[in-house]
Design a protein around this motif. Structure first.
Motif, PDB file in Angstrom:
ATOM      1  N   VAL A   1     -32.310  97.053  18.069  1.00 17.67           N
ATOM      2  CA  VAL A   1     -31.693  96.037  19.093  1.00 17.67           C
ATOM      3  C   VAL A   1     -32.492  96.287  20.414  1.00 17.67           C
ATOM      4  CG1 VAL A   1     -29.643  95.815  20.409  1.00 17.67           C
ATOM      5  CG2 VAL A   1     -29.339  95.972  18.169  1.00 17.67           C
TER       6      VAL A   1
ATOM      7  N   VAL B   1     -34.097  93.680  22.926  1.00 16.03           N
ATOM      8  CA  VAL B   1     -34.038  93.226  24.149  1.00 16.03           C
ATOM      9  C   VAL B   1     -35.240  93.544  24.979  1.00 16.03           C
ATOM     10  CG1 VAL B   1     -32.991  94.388  26.101  1.00 16.03           C
ATOM     11  CG2 VAL B   1     -31.583  93.810  24.043  1.00 16.03           C
ATOM     12  N   LEU B   2     -36.164  94.467  24.825  1.00 14.30           N
ATOM     13  CA  LEU B   2     -37.308  94.773  25.637  1.00 14.30           C
ATOM     14  C   LEU B   2     -38.248  93.553  25.520  1.00 14.30           C
ATOM     15  CD1 LEU B   2     -38.140  98.582  25.702  1.00 14.30           C
ATOM     16  CD2 LEU B   2     -37.260  97.032  27.336  1.00 14.30           C
ATOM     17  N   ALA B   3     -38.446  92.914  24.046  1.00 15.58           N
ATOM     18  CA  ALA B   3     -39.076  91.799  23.964  1.00 15.58           C
ATOM     19  C   ALA B   3     -38.557  90.284  24.251  1.00 15.58           C
ATOM     20  CB  ALA B   3     -39.514  91.704  22.295  1.00 15.58           C
TER      21      ALA B   3
ATOM     22  N   GLU C   1     -36.021  88.885  23.474  1.00 13.88           N
ATOM     23  CA  GLU C   1     -35.507  87.968  22.250  1.00 13.88           C
ATOM     24  C   GLU C   1     -34.097  88.449  22.089  1.00 13.88           C
ATOM     25  OE1 GLU C   1     -38.138  88.111  18.779  1.00 13.88           O
ATOM     26  OE2 GLU C   1     -39.447  86.967  19.965  1.00 13.88           O
ATOM     27  N   VAL C   2     -33.359  87.571  21.218  1.00 17.59           N
ATOM     28  CA  VAL C   2     -32.043  87.782  20.949  1.00 17.59           C
ATOM     29  C   VAL C   2     -32.107  88.891  19.788  1.00 17.59           C
ATOM     30  CG1 VAL C   2     -30.061  86.619  19.572  1.00 17.59           C
ATOM     31  CG2 VAL C   2     -31.213  85.647  21.538  1.00 17.59           C
ATOM     32  N   PRO C   3     -31.460  89.871  19.903  1.00 16.37           N
ATOM     33  CA  PRO C   3     -31.430  90.957  18.731  1.00 16.37           C
ATOM     34  C   PRO C   3     -31.215  90.317  17.496  1.00 16.37           C
ATOM     35  CG  PRO C   3     -30.181  91.639  20.525  1.00 16.37           C
ATOM     36  CD  PRO C   3     -30.416  90.111  20.729  1.00 16.37           C
TER      37      PRO C   3
ATOM     38  N   LEU D   1     -30.330  91.631  14.787  1.00 14.72           N
ATOM     39  CA  LEU D   1     -28.972  92.196  14.361  1.00 14.72           C
ATOM     40  C   LEU D   1     -27.770  91.047  14.590  1.00 14.72           C
ATOM     41  CD1 LEU D   1     -27.491  94.745  13.359  1.00 14.72           C
ATOM     42  CD2 LEU D   1     -26.772  95.104  15.314  1.00 14.72           C
ATOM     43  N   LEU D   2     -27.796  90.472  15.630  1.00 12.39           N
ATOM     44  CA  LEU D   2     -26.836  89.618  16.153  1.00 12.39           C
ATOM     45  C   LEU D   2     -27.183  88.220  15.419  1.00 12.39           C
ATOM     46  CD1 LEU D   2     -26.637  90.671  19.768  1.00 12.39           C
ATOM     47  CD2 LEU D   2     -25.445  91.601  17.817  1.00 12.39           C
TER      48      LEU D   2
END
Lengths: 223, 223, 223
Positions: free
Chosen positions: A139, A143-145, A147-149, A151-152
């Motif tokens: 996750v 977030v650092l990249a 992008e939407v995780p 995982l979600l």
């Protein structure tokens, strides 16, 4: 001590393997995002160690293992170096990387749950932190990249469920006083195989019922 | 006590300067993103204090200095107020802001490394936390502004390397028992000057070798 | 003990209400972002518990209450289940959700400030952590959903100000030795009503003076 389910050297070797494969996934995303060599190293470190650091902060294991064990810190740098020099080759064995990532998921959800319980947390909280250990790094990576995780997202194969099953197996074993090297190994393998099956058959989780935007899934520009 | 490299009042004054310039960079990004006055204040606080708070949580210095020293907390508000009222003038002296930001980078990578070592961490971990102290606030700033952290982007001048050099210099001095006000001052200045040179000559770090997307860098719409 | 402003059971019930409504707001955003059922649950948990976990880590209340109180952990799952099955109906009562969210904001800014002060922090730091308790979960929610935090955006009704007023009222009461169930209840209601008024009359905070991009606000594609 639950921590001594496996001999320390076996446990440490398994941790290093998990850290390495998670770091590979972080480094590959960094290359795809066109980051420079330091961005690759940072994303490898964050992906590999983020989940464990979060768990250690929550349970009060300060400083986190990531900062006290030199092997934990240098392994992601090795993975980043490999991806930096051999990127197309690593991409080519993406399937192999995914298999190792599934192994890391299984190892971390079990070892994370056990460590949280060892530090005195309840069964539900331990399972939740086992899950966080396994998926937290990914996750943070997304977030650092920016992008939407993954995982979600609904359009990705199941990732949380195998970890939830693994962590739940562990707390059930603890509850019924049956946790040992054999049962915890079974939990690791169960999570690992579930993740492999999810990738093989593209298992996905349902989205909310009666979503107003239900038609959106037919259109190409979802999300 | 390594913490007493400089007299406490000198150390504190240097910290306040670093916090102030980092807060300016956060507040300027907030204005560019069209945030309101509270968004400007929040981004100033996060940019200035985020790296130090992360380090303090990792080493167990709880509550973090940011919450025990009123000067640390109020300085970013002052910076936010300045940017709020004088935004075009602050933009005009962007070069000056960058020079101060480079000074903050140098100060924080050294003081962060020293503080982590004082709390008992190993040399490598101390250097890593020194780096995190220096760059962590900027990463949080970019994440909150929903941008790819400029630390990770290949098309930005070197930022991590000067901090890595500064932190490494400090741990080498510690290793060889040579850390004092003079050598740590040298580490600060080295990181500071390296960052100035990186900005002046647009030094950049390489991206992965043999990237498949190598042609992308020719096209205008990179990333 | 300030914690005993209200009877423990009343305090706990109020906390659960605040957690529930914050979880609803996280789950609704997850549905809008097309997340699957696990994404909905994760975003509900993060939104409801993120602010309190951040405060607890800062003040050294480890493990955070979110991991020691089973009710805190399961309430967001209940909210996620409700949104999963009844999404259009929950959307329909969006106004009602907003009213409860305002109540959560009021409750959390006060209880967060009181808890931070109980752990020995200064008045300013306590107020800052009360604010962070109230708004932190929402910021994490937006970061995970890859959106600019609505807390920071100028085109949203005031959200921080009611929480700041509530937290400031509490620290003023502490300072003048006047904190009791009555005054802290007044602080909760003040923050709650201010937030309702901000939504009713679309109160907004100013952006930086003399922004170069001032014309942008006339154009439709702001931000």
């Amino acid at each position: 001590m639950l921590n001594e389910l496996f001999t320390p050297s076996v446990q440490h070797a398994l941790d290093i393997v998990g850290i390495f494969v998670f770091a590979i996934s972080g480094a590959l995303l960094a290359v795809r995002k066109n980051f420079d060599v330091f961005g690759i190293a940072v994303l490898a470190e964050v992906t590999a160690l983020g989940g464990g650091i979060f768990r250690d902060v929550m349970i009060g294991a300060i400083p986190p293992a990531a900062f006290t064990d030199l092997g934990y810190f240098t392994t992601p740098l090795l993975a980043a170096g490999l991806v930096f020099f051999l990127h197309p080759h690593v991409e080519r064995i993406q399937v192999g990387v995914n298999v190792f990532d599934a192994a890391g998921l299984g190892l971390f959800c079990v070892s994370g749950t056990v460590k949280a319980y060892d530090y005195g947390l309840g069964l539900t909280a331990s399972a939740a932190l086992g899950l966080a250990t396994a998926v937290g790094g990914g996750v943070l990576r997304d977030v650092l990249a920016n992008e939407v995780p993954s995982l979600l997202r609904w359009d990705r194969d199941l990732y949380a469920v195998p970890a939830i099953v693994g962590a739940t197996t562990v707390v059930l074993c603890i509850r019924f006083d049956a946790l040992n090297a054999y049962t915890s190994g079974t939990a690791v393998v169960t999570a690992f195989v579930l993740r492999l099956l999810a990738m093989r058959f593209h298992w996905r989780a349902p989205r909310a019922w009666n979503r107003r935007s239900a038609r959106a899934e037919e259109s190409p520009a979802v999300i």
